[in-house]
Design an enzyme around this catalytic site. Sequence first.
Site, PDB file in Angstrom:
ATOM      1  N   THR A 193      26.136  32.265 -17.719  1.00 20.34           N
ATOM      2  CA  THR A 193      25.229  31.763 -18.993  1.00 20.34           C
ATOM      3  C   THR A 193      25.154  33.265 -19.608  1.00 20.34           C
ATOM      4  O   THR A 193      23.885  33.501 -20.235  1.00 20.34           O
ATOM      5  CB  THR A 193      24.796  30.711 -18.829  1.00 20.34           C
ATOM      6  N   GLU A 279      15.272  32.000 -14.440  1.00 20.50           N
ATOM      7  CA  GLU A 279      14.843  30.757 -14.402  1.00 20.50           C
ATOM      8  C   GLU A 279      13.286  30.645 -13.675  1.00 20.50           C
ATOM      9  O   GLU A 279      14.000  30.241 -12.649  1.00 20.50           O
ATOM     10  CB  GLU A 279      15.321  29.613 -15.094  1.00 20.50           C
TER      11      GLU A 279
END
Length: 412
Positions: A193, A279
Amino acid sequence: MPVNYTVPAPDQLLPIAGVRLGVAEAGIRKKDRRDLCVFVLEPGTTVAGVFTQNRFCAAPVQLCRQRLVAGEEIRALVINTGNANAGTGEPGRRLAEESCVALAAMLGIAPAQVLPFSTGVILEPLPLERLVAGLPAALADLKTDNWHAAAHAIMTTDTVAKAASRELTVNGKSVRISGISKGAGMIKPNMATMLGFLATDAGIARPLLEKLVKEVADLSFNCITVDGDTSTNDSFLMLASGQAGVHFASESDAGWAEVKAALTAVAVELAQAIVRDGEGATKFITVAVEGGKTREECRLVAYAIGHSPLVKTAFFASDPNLGRILAAVGYAGIADLDVDGVKVWLASGADSVLVAEQGGRAPAYQEADGARIMQAAEITVRVDLGRGVASAQVYTCDFSYDYVKINADYRS
């Protein structure tokens, strides 16, 4: 916070003649944030791209592939965040097309000359009316030195924008390169992504650029993994405006090697920035595999290590439970691997320790040594397969508690 990464200042990002960028706040998912970006390209700019291998690829990916295969002269890009326009079927494809129609009408070009890109939440319809309403502001903001703002406008769960530039002299003329990328989660080889846009003012013939974008992606964005999930929207685009007065039609042209190396270096920097901003990441890990029969088998081993949640959580905790690395090497898919010939090291800077050899723990290895190295912010796992001369590298990060928190709350 990203691991050892600082966003370049606006004046460190070089304008690329022939490429203008504009951003706007369209409120596509959230208010008061830049979420729309437009690139406008001068005639003669060549464009090439590579995209996700996910079969559920997003509507804009499908449209981009069609237009690049058709050989259209691309004059503009429209990029939105907050909504991926993926898993949206035929209605999604129509919305992607209509976003191109709207921008083309404002620029006086054909819709087929516009490439759309989206990133964000999957399985939700694109709010086209908000996107179109934001286009005039993005066009009013067009300028060649807008890379810093554009890097911020394509972010989703990123904690920082990602951008890089280079300048070199080729055949007596200055050549500039600038690029931006986004991504922090759902990152796995074959793109993820992530979005990446890399531009140069050198002229590069389309066949050469199409070959180059694949080679550069293979050495950069296809060498990263955060969580092993391949997304629906991955796109990496290269743009060559030709405004520098230096043109390349063949790999044998004088100066091509230098330009190719510089473009690759910028792409690697942008790709590594995604991992550094993974993340919840607290550590940046290079998995370097050597001694393979082929590069592909080295990549299999590197990815097996880099994808392993058990390996990644051990690095987060600085726990030298390094049998997890051996297990990953063993299940990577090399059927005839002689484990007695495998060696594994941990390193941080000049500090290196041999962990395993001859099928087990190295005689001199102490867990205190492994724990010391694993406390560093940047770590290298080095594996020698002992069966050839091929090598490969993969860049990854650890798994922390925050990775779960970020993804559990992603849509809220």
